[in-house]
Scaffold this active site. Structure first.
Site, mmCIF file in Angstrom:
data_model
loop_
_atom_site.group_PDB
_atom_site.id
_atom_site.type_symbol
_atom_site.label_atom_id
_atom_site.label_comp_id
_atom_site.label_asym_id
_atom_site.label_seq_id
_atom_site.Cartn_x
_atom_site.Cartn_y
_atom_site.Cartn_z
ATOM 1 N N LYS A 11 0.848 -1.205 0.000
ATOM 2 C CA LYS A 11 0.000 0.000 0.000
ATOM 3 C C LYS A 11 0.879 1.248 0.000
ATOM 4 C CE LYS A 11 0.936 1.328 4.450
ATOM 5 N NZ LYS A 11 1.787 2.416 4.807
ATOM 6 N N ALA A 101 10.707 -2.825 5.538
ATOM 7 C CA ALA A 101 10.838 -1.600 6.354
ATOM 8 C C ALA A 101 10.866 -0.365 5.469
ATOM 9 C CB ALA A 101 12.080 -1.680 7.242
ATOM 10 N N ALA A 102 9.889 -0.285 4.584
ATOM 11 C CA ALA A 102 9.877 0.736 3.540
ATOM 12 C C ALA A 102 8.693 1.685 3.631
ATOM 13 C CB ALA A 102 9.870 0.063 2.174
ATOM 14 N N GLY A 103 7.714 1.380 4.509
ATOM 15 C CA GLY A 103 6.508 2.208 4.575
ATOM 16 C C GLY A 103 5.418 1.724 3.646
ATOM 17 N N MET A 104 5.567 0.488 3.127
ATOM 18 C CA MET A 104 4.568 -0.042 2.195
ATOM 19 C C MET A 104 3.822 -1.240 2.775
ATOM 20 S SD MET A 104 6.142 0.539 -1.592
ATOM 21 C CE MET A 104 7.807 -0.043 -1.342
ATOM 22 N N ALA A 105 3.890 -1.416 4.095
ATOM 23 C CA ALA A 105 3.119 -2.448 4.811
ATOM 24 C C ALA A 105 3.463 -3.860 4.374
ATOM 25 C CB ALA A 105 1.610 -2.197 4.660
ATOM 26 N N GLY A 106 4.735 -4.094 4.038
ATOM 27 C CA GLY A 106 5.150 -5.421 3.569
ATOM 28 C C GLY A 106 4.806 -6.532 4.546
ATOM 29 N N SER A 108 2.659 -6.335 7.115
ATOM 30 C CA SER A 108 1.218 -6.332 7.400
ATOM 31 C C SER A 108 0.427 -7.028 6.295
ATOM 32 C CB SER A 108 0.704 -4.888 7.522
ATOM 33 O OG SER A 108 1.385 -4.219 8.548
ATOM 34 N N ASP A 141 -1.812 -1.684 10.321
ATOM 35 C CA ASP A 141 -2.156 -1.704 8.895
ATOM 36 C C ASP A 141 -2.818 -3.011 8.469
ATOM 37 O OD1 ASP A 141 -1.157 0.828 8.486
ATOM 38 O OD2 ASP A 141 0.799 0.159 7.760
HETATM 39 P P1 ATP Z 1 4.303 -0.275 7.666
HETATM 40 O O1 ATP Z 1 4.151 0.481 6.365
HETATM 41 O O2 ATP Z 1 3.110 -1.162 7.978
HETATM 42 O O3 ATP Z 1 4.762 0.557 8.813
HETATM 43 P P2 ATP Z 1 6.844 -1.226 6.696
HETATM 44 O O4 ATP Z 1 6.598 -1.437 5.237
HETATM 45 O O5 ATP Z 1 7.514 0.056 7.064
HETATM 46 O O6 ATP Z 1 5.474 -1.368 7.463
HETATM 47 P P3 ATP Z 1 7.681 -3.956 7.038
HETATM 48 O O7 ATP Z 1 8.295 -4.327 5.720
HETATM 49 O O8 ATP Z 1 6.330 -4.446 7.324
HETATM 50 O O9 ATP Z 1 7.749 -2.373 7.263
HETATM 51 O O10 ATP Z 1 8.721 -4.440 8.168
HETATM 52 C C1 ATP Z 1 8.547 -4.054 9.488
HETATM 53 C C2 ATP Z 1 9.271 -5.040 10.388
HETATM 54 O O11 ATP Z 1 8.536 -6.276 10.422
HETATM 55 C C3 ATP Z 1 10.672 -5.384 9.940
HETATM 56 O O12 ATP Z 1 11.514 -5.190 11.045
HETATM 57 C C4 ATP Z 1 10.609 -6.848 9.564
HETATM 58 O O13 ATP Z 1 11.799 -7.529 9.899
HETATM 59 C C5 ATP Z 1 9.426 -7.390 10.355
HETATM 60 N N1 ATP Z 1 8.700 -8.500 9.687
HETATM 61 C C6 ATP Z 1 8.177 -9.584 10.262
HETATM 62 N N2 ATP Z 1 7.566 -10.372 9.373
HETATM 63 C C7 ATP Z 1 7.700 -9.789 8.182
HETATM 64 C C8 ATP Z 1 7.274 -10.126 6.861
HETATM 65 N N3 ATP Z 1 6.583 -11.239 6.584
HETATM 66 N N4 ATP Z 1 7.586 -9.274 5.875
HETATM 67 C C9 ATP Z 1 8.250 -8.117 6.143
HETATM 68 N N5 ATP Z 1 8.677 -7.767 7.365
HETATM 69 C C10 ATP Z 1 8.404 -8.592 8.394
#
Ligand code: ATP
Length: 295
Positions: A11, A101-106, A108, A141
């Site tokens: 997202k 950890a990019a802000g794209m809810a990977g 979630s 998210d």
């Molecule tokens: P959001 O946009 O929801 O804040 P995000 O995109 O910034 O999330 P994610 O890629 O979701 O960040 O990673 C956040 C943390 O979750 C990382 O420290 C990662 O190691 C951990 N994590 C646990 N399971 C997963 C997974 N299946 N995929 C990605 N990261 C995961």
């Protein structure tokens, strides 16, 4: 053996505001979420043999995320096991395409895909709303990621309202080579003294009118004041894409990924290619993509 496949879409936040903080540390948010066609691929297999406790095997092609019980996918399956008493072993294969950890809810969206898959395999009568309730305790998210599309997310992420589809456009997401901890960004946000809040209601009106330029001009993210100060490359990426004709260029989530909205897919592709040509050595991930409305 039974098997189901899930597509876990990323997202962006067309806008993100923080309205307050609860005593337990959760933040009250108001965000417009939009699914994009960048996705992880998950396969879930079960032998359908009753067992005393559920054994979950996760195989992933990513070295950047935790394996085993710490992974959000496994944690989501465990919640389903506890709630519905599922006693079947599960083998999960993850192909990770969404930057971590990019802000794209990977994480979630993978967790939401796991909730949907376990529901479809074992408890098909369970509603999306039930899955969203289970998901919110794992991440703000996740409820949104269960259903995706264009939605307003409020509360701690559990109050969702489906919006009219955001107008289609050309989109580029660009992630500089830094990983951001969402918890750290929120902590730093809490100590900011003055914040400019986006006008999210006006953006909803623009979306409802199908007004792409209006919607783009109202993008805003209060967390950019924190992450953008820590990483000046965020502002530089935005300037680049605006100079290439983007209607708007802003950070998504807690960053550091920047998304840029263009009037057409062709313009977005040209700008993404131009960025790659000039910034190849900077190791940014640049992806031209588009909005997705039904997952
Ligand atoms: P959001 O946009 O929801 O804040 P995000 O995109 O910034 O999330 P994610 O890629 O979701 O960040 O990673 C956040 C943390 O979750 C990382 O420290 C990662 O190691 C951990 N994590 C646990 N399971 C997963 C997974 N299946 N995929 C990605 N990261 C995961």
């Amino acid at each position: 053996m039974r098997k189901t496949k899930e597509t876990a879409y990323a997202k962006i936040n067309l806008s993100l505001d923080v309205l307050g903080r609860l005593d337990n540390g959760y933040h009250i948010v108001k965000m417009i979420m939009q699914t994009i066609d960048l996705y992880d691929e998950l396969v879930f297999e079960t032998q359908d043999r009753e067992c005393s406790s559920m054994e979950i095997t996760l195989m992933s092609d990513s070295g950047e995320i935790p394996g085993g019980e710490d992974n959000l996918i496994v944690r989501a399956v465990r919640r389903m096991e506890a709630k519905y008493g599922i006693r079947r072993d599960l083998k999960i294969t993850l192909k990770k395409n969404i930057p971590v950890a990019a802000g794209m809810a990977g994480g979630s969206t993978d967790a939401a895909a796991a909730l949907r898959a376990v529901r479809d395999l074992f408890v098909p009568e369970v509603s999306d709303e039930e899955l969203q309730k289970i998901g919110v305790s794992l991440g703000a998210d996740i409820p949104y990621c269960v259903t995706g599309g264009t939605q307003l997310s409020e509360g701690i992420g559990e109050v969702l309202a489906v919006l009219p589809d955001a107008p289609q456009c050309g989109l580029v997401v660009c992630k500089p080579p830094v990983n951001v901890s969402t918890a750290e960004i929120y902590r730093k946000y809490d100590s900011l003294e003055a914040v400019t809040h986006p006008d999210i209601d006006a953006q909803i009106d623009a979306i409802s009118r199908g007004d792409l330029a209006g919607m783009a001009g109202l993008c805003g993210n209060v967390l950019e004041e924190v992450t953008g100060t820590m990483y000046p490359e965020i502002g530089e990426i935005e300037e680049f894409f605006v100079s290439k004709g983007a209607l708007e260029s802003k950070m998504t989530g807690s960053g550091p990924t920047v998304f840029s909205i263009f009037a057409s897919k062709e313009e977005a592709k040209r700008a993404a290619d131009a960025f790659e040509a000039v910034n190849r050595e900077k190791n940014c991930k640049v992806i031209a993509c588009e909005f997705i409305y039904r997952i």
